[in-house]
Design an enzyme around this catalytic site. Structure first.
Site, PDB file in Angstrom:
ATOM      1  N   GLU A  80       0.812  -1.203   0.000  1.00  0.00           N
ATOM      2  CA  GLU A  80       0.000   0.000   0.000  1.00  0.00           C
ATOM      3  C   GLU A  80       0.860   1.274   0.000  1.00  0.00           C
ATOM      4  O   GLU A  80       0.603   2.191  -0.763  1.00  0.00           O
ATOM      5  CB  GLU A  80      -0.932  -0.015   1.226  1.00  0.00           C
ATOM      6  CG  GLU A  80      -1.759   1.228   1.439  1.00  0.00           C
ATOM      7  CD  GLU A  80      -2.909   1.342   0.445  1.00  0.00           C
ATOM      8  OE1 GLU A  80      -3.231   0.331  -0.196  1.00  0.00           O
ATOM      9  OE2 GLU A  80      -3.463   2.441   0.309  1.00  0.00           O
ATOM     10  N   ASP A  81       1.856   1.304   0.852  1.00  0.00           N
ATOM     11  CA  ASP A  81       2.541   2.574   1.118  1.00  0.00           C
ATOM     12  C   ASP A  81       3.983   2.657   0.632  1.00  0.00           C
ATOM     13  O   ASP A  81       4.627   3.684   0.823  1.00  0.00           O
ATOM     14  CB  ASP A  81       2.533   2.859   2.636  1.00  0.00           C
ATOM     15  CG  ASP A  81       1.124   3.102   3.147  1.00  0.00           C
ATOM     16  OD1 ASP A  81       0.298   3.566   2.354  1.00  0.00           O
ATOM     17  OD2 ASP A  81       0.868   2.822   4.325  1.00  0.00           O
TER      18      ASP A  81
END
Ligand code: MN
Length: 744
Positions: A80-81
């Site tokens: 995700e990040d």
């Protein structure tokens, strides 16, 4: 050593504590990988970002999930990040771990809007993730829990959004998965942001009341422990206050005060086996007074999420009520960790595929269960429950089809296209040929075998299939393709149904008027149309025949009423007394002689004894002059005769009455007996009555779910003295603890 490494070392120690054979080399590699990738990122709290995945892994470890889950928790925000990908993780760790991380990422990316249909769609995705591997949801729940614990650093808007989503989506899922402990914490945290005032009110009130009850939990715990050890029961006793949200709900949703909540305190007694549970229950009921109707046996009848325990509410010497939950250690595991408890004893199996068929089945069943003991809870989890009647299967290309639970290959075929269904000759599920009736399971891969020379669907398919879509399409086929055949089949089915109801086709067709009315009732122009509809399945023969009979009965009734009306008119004009027929047996003649009572100032008036309090001679009584029905007699202690409740404008209609000298007449009265339920209880009651020469009119005994019974009696007595004798006698029956007169 930096903060991140310190925190990681602590996690590793805890992991080794729970599972000494854990492969810490791999876990450490995951930490280092995540730490490198998150790099200098910070959380809103100002902490290094990596602290969050470590904290999530800590919670995952507390749930004692397997090693892959711990690794996936450490990596859960990487895709995700950071620039990390599924492929990287699959290569460096394992494809399973990469799937877990990707699953969590997908759930993270979902937008939970308040729009009903979008929320449904999200829950559907969540369910799919769950059906593939429950661990994805478990890790996501741990992620959410840590985010809720650190929500104070977010903006007001974000706080409200996350709290609402937690209350509406995550807490119900935790509940469904049986993870009580996690659910409680999520609810309390969410409430604090959703209704800060209410939350702090409850918290403050609880603090006040617990100060008032200082030492209660500890004393009671010691007291119970001591008694049970005297009895030789090996157990652990835990006392606690219930969690804030459960109390909040009772106070606000059910508008109760703290004093009206019976289970502010809950004690848990955990023992080794089931017989010990019932043994402890006996001791607890012996030590304290049980509150009627609060005993629940979830061992005999587990809750749908597999929760098991005995629950009872009792009142201690201080007059403080509290709940006692009695369960075995194994039940305790399931109660606290729910589905997560299933991974607990799986140490050293990290490389094996965990979501085995059997466990998968268990989760599916759990999600399918529809009823819940607690109606509040049920409403709240309704959205999750909506999936319980769906099954998700795959086409050979991997497309998902959702079908009603119990759906068969026929439903599947028609969900693709009616042409596929109509030319279907066979089906394969997960590569194996199956029969058309085979119910499909979540995750099945279904392949339909078709042939151009197929003869089309069979009528039986309509009984086998579960979806309306399939049924309608099959019906359409029959309607179009086979009118002649439909008429013949329909006629045969209809005639057989009529015979079933004791009717013949001839009886219906004999009178054209009747036939027309009947056909109109089922909305068909001709019998052939009706047959055709039955033949292709548009109308069930049973329904059609049933409607016919209803209609015939209705016409017959009209006819009879007309005849009766005419007879009555004839009788009235000839001066006879008539009673309109009510369809029930004629009412018995009035039992109370008018001479039984003297109404002051009125001679020979009509008297009736009120049903609410059924007075008998000797009872102090009072009379009320009704409009047109004479004087009704109430006991003086009847609430309906209470001077305080009389309407001022009716004051003049209350009159003094008294009993005349004992006559021959008897009086009907009602009693209610409460007793511990047992065999032969009703028999003993009947025997006691006959010993008292009391004449019984009716006796109705009902068993209560909590092991008690209520018996309602109607009997005839001469006077109050006789009635008191009966009550006395009944009270002496073993197990009876209360005999009271109905009403009054
Ligand atoms: Mn996260």
């Amino acid at each position: 050593m930096d903060l991140a490494h310190e925190r990681y070392e602590a996690l590793e120690r805890n992991i080794l504590c729970a599972n000494p054979s854990a492969d810490v080399r791999r876990i450490r590699a995951a930490f280092e990988y995540a730490n490198d990738h998150h790099g200098p990122q910070l959380r809103k709290s100002g902490e290094p970002y990596i602290i969050h995945p470590i904290a999530v892994a800590e919670i995952v470890n507390e749930l004692e999930l397997d090693q892959d889950s711990i690794i996936a928790a450490l990596l859960h925000d990487c895709i995700e990040d950071t620039d990390s990908t599924h492929d990287d993780i699959a290569r460096l760790f394992s494809p399973q771990i990469a799937d877990l991380v990707e699953g969590v990422t997908k759930l993270t990316r979902m937008q939970y809007t308040s729009r009903e249909d979008e929320q449904m769609e999200n829950l559907r995705k969540m369910f799919m993730a769950m059906a593939k591997d429950v661990r994805v949801i478990l890790i996501k729940l741990c992620d959410r829990l840590h985010n809720m614990r650190t929500l104070q650093y977010q903006s007001d808007k974000k706080q409200k959004e996350k709290a609402l989503e937690t209350m509406e989506v995550y807490a119900p899922i935790a509940h469904r998965l049986g993870m009580q402990k996690l659910k409680w914490e999520l609810e309390d945290l969410a409430l604090e942001y959703l209704d800060p005032v209410g939350y702090h009110d409850v918290k403050e009130e609880l603090a006040n009341i617990t100060t008032l009850h200082a030492g209660f939990v500890d004393n009671m715990q010691a007291h119970i422990e001591q008694r049970l050890s005297e009895e030789g029961v090996k157990c652990r006793v835990y006392g606690r206050l219930k969690h804030i949200y459960s109390i909040y709900r009772k106070m606000y949703a059910q508008s109760k005060t703290l004093n009206e909540i019976f289970d502010l305190y809950a004690f848990r007694v955990i023992v080794d086996d089931i017989p010990a549970c019932y043994n402890v229950l006996g001791c607890v009921h012996d030590m304290f007074k049980p509150v009627l109707g609060r005993f629940k046996d979830y061992i005999g009848t587990p809750k749908p999420n597999n929760y098991q325990s005995l629950h009872t509410t009792v009142v201690g010497r201080e007059g403080i009520p509290f709940e006692v939950q009695i369960r075995t250690w194994q039940m305790h595991q399931t109660a606290e960790y729910g589905v997560a408890a299933h991974w607990k004893y799986k140490e050293g199996m990290a490389n094996e595929r965990l979501g085995t068929e059997r466990e998968f089945e268990w989760v599916r069943k759990l999600l399918e269960s529809q009823q819940d003991a607690d109606p509040d809870e049920f409403v709240r989890t309704l959205r999750v429950d909506m999936f319980s009647d769906e099954v998700f299967v795959f086409t050979p290309n991997g497309d998902v089809k959702s079908l009603p639970a119990g759906a068969t290959p026929i439903d599947f075929a028609y969900s693709i296209h009616s042409a596929v269904g109509n030319s279907m000759t066979g089906a394969r599920v997960n590569g194996r040929i199956v029969t058309f009736e085979t119910p499909l399971k979540n995750g099945d891969i279904v392949e339909i075998i078709t042939s151009k020379s197929a003869r089309g669907p069979s009528r039986d398919w309509m009984k086998i299939c579960k979806s309306n879509e399939a049924r309608n399409k099959i019906r359409q086929w029959f309607k179009k393709e086979r009118r002649e055949e439909n008429i013949a089949t329909g006629r045969a089915m209809f005639e057989s149904e009529l015979r079933h109801l004791g009717l013949t086709l001839a009886a219906i067709t004999a009178t054209p008027d009747l036939l027309d009315t009947l056909l109109k009732r089922v909305r068909f122009g001709s019998l052939d149309e009706l047959y055709a509809a039955i033949g292709y399945g548009g109308l069930s023969a049973q329904k059609a025949a049933g409607r016919m009979r209803e209609e015939m009965n209705r016409l017959g009734r009209l006819e009879r009423q007309r005849a009766e009306h005419e007879a009555m008119q004839a009788a009235v004009s000839s001066g006879e007394t008539v009673y309109p027929s009510t369809g029930k047996a004629a009412a018995p003649p009035p039992r109370h002689s008018v001479s039984g009572i003297i109404v002051e100032g009125l001679d020979n008036c009509m008297v009736k004894f009120s049903k609410c309090c059924t007075p008998v001679p000797g009872d102090p009584v009072v009379g009320f002059i009704t409009k047109g029905y004479g004087v009704s007699i109430h006991r003086k202690d009847c609430p309906n005769a209470d001077p305080a409740r009389r309407k001022p404008e009716e004051e003049g209609r209350w009159v003094k009455v008294s009993w005349a000298q004992a006559g021959e007449s008897t009086f009907r009265t009602s009693l209610e007996i409460s007793a511990k339920d047992r065999d032969g209880l009703a028999l003993d009651v009947a025997m006691a009555l006959s010993a008292q020469k009391a004449k019984l009119n009716t006796l109705a005994a009902r068993s209560q779910p909590d092991g008690y019974a209520i018996i309602n009696l109607e009997l005839y007595v001469q006077d109050q003295r006789e009635l008191n004798g009966v009550i006395n006698k009944l009270s002496q029956i073993p197990g009876v603890f209360l005999v009271r007169r109905a009403g009054g």
